[in-house]
Write a protein that holds these residues in place. Structure first.
Motif, short mmCIF file in Angstrom:
data_model
loop_
_atom_site.label_atom_id
_atom_site.label_comp_id
_atom_site.label_asym_id
_atom_site.label_seq_id
_atom_site.Cartn_x
_atom_site.Cartn_y
_atom_site.Cartn_z
N GLY A 82 0.98 -1.33 0.11
CA GLY A 82 0.06 0.01 0.06
C GLY A 82 0.86 1.27 0.08
O GLY A 82 2.34 1.11 0.01
N GLU B 22 -0.95 4.23 4.71
CA GLU B 22 -2.41 3.69 4.47
C GLU B 22 -2.16 2.22 5.01
O GLU B 22 -3.31 1.40 5.00
N SER C 125 -5.71 2.31 12.36
CA SER C 125 -5.49 3.35 13.04
C SER C 125 -4.71 2.85 14.45
O SER C 125 -5.37 1.77 15.02
N SER D 113 -0.49 12.73 4.51
CA SER D 113 -1.54 12.14 4.04
C SER D 113 -2.12 10.95 4.96
O SER D 113 -3.16 10.61 5.06
N GLY D 114 -1.28 10.53 5.94
CA GLY D 114 -1.80 9.52 6.68
C GLY D 114 -1.69 9.97 8.27
O GLY D 114 -1.42 8.77 9.27
N LYS E 224 -3.24 8.01 11.15
CA LYS E 224 -2.74 6.55 11.59
C LYS E 224 -1.68 6.83 12.71
O LYS E 224 -1.02 5.85 13.06
#
Length: 235
Positions: free
Chosen positions: A77, A81, A85, A107-108, A111
């Motif tokens: 990925g 991503e 979480s 972007s993440g 998480k």
């Protein structure tokens, strides 16, 4: 290089992984770093994330060879991503440009809820990573600079905290040169910025040789950068 003997660059990344961590190595390539970390008791479990099919398959093969399938999961990925979480407590991103590392984190960032430490090794553009850390509440707790195979690398270690604390002297100098690296003032640090100074001087020479008009502002900008480097290199 293999999971038993890392490059010096990755070895220095690995040394900062807190014991007992759940590690996520993003852009893991052959998964050497997570295999090394688990094999040497640096972390309990690991996730190797890889977006490209070839390296993803190489990582799966490496984990199988080392017999660590019960402790290392290889996931395909883009960036963070691959994580659920609140999953990883330590995240490593090594061997990319600083702009890409910052983009992956941005972007993440949802998480990162359980993450206690980020260990980031930008090949270039470390200032971009430092800026992202400041903007997102991560405080630098340490930095390293090293040379391997003719290339100079920086390693940034960050934890949740006051992001401006390391920059109490001069934020702009700290962003560009690294607040810890500036204090350490190692031979490798000096070499890096001497090389950068010469690079900027060559660009100015090329601008002058081009004979084009309207380049004064660019030339002034480069000269200002050189002046800052010279000031820092005075110690």
């Amino acid at each position: 290089m293999n999971h038993e003997k890392l490059s010096m660059r990755l070895e220095r990344v690995a040394i900062h992984i807190p014991k007992g961590s759940i590690l996520a190595d993003i852009g893991s390539d052959h998964a050497y770093l997570p295999c090394y970390a688990v094999s040497n008791g640096l972390c309990d479990q690991a996730i190797a994330g890889e977006v490209v099919e070839g390296p993803y398959q190489s990582a799966r093969k490496q984990v199988a060879i080392t017999g660590l399938q019960d402790k290392i999961e290889v996931r395909k990925g883009n960036g963070l991503e691959v994580l659920n979480s609140d999953e990883a407590t330590c995240i490593t991103i090594a061997g990319m440009g600083g702009t890409l590392i910052s983009s992956i984190l941005e972007s993440g960032k949802e998480k990162l809820g359980k993450a206690e430490r980020l260990i980031l090794q930008p090949n270039v553009g470390a200032a971009n990573v430092r800026s992202w850390l400041i903007d997102n509440g991560w405080a630098l707790t340490g930095e390293e600079i090293l040379e391997e195979d003719g290339k100079i690398y920086e390693i940034l270690i960050a934890e949740k905290g006051d992001p401006l604390q390391p920059y109490h002297v001069n934020k702009q100098i700290g962003l560009m040169f690294g607040p810890f690296l500036t204090k350490q003032f190692s031979d490798t640090f000096i070499k890096k910025w001497q090389l950068e100074k010469r690079h900027l001087e060559r660009i100015i020479e090329q601008l002058d040789e081009s004979g084009r008009s309207g380049l004064e502002s660019k030339r002034n900008e480069l000269e200002a950068q050189i002046s800052v480097i010279e000031e820092v290199l005075k110690g």
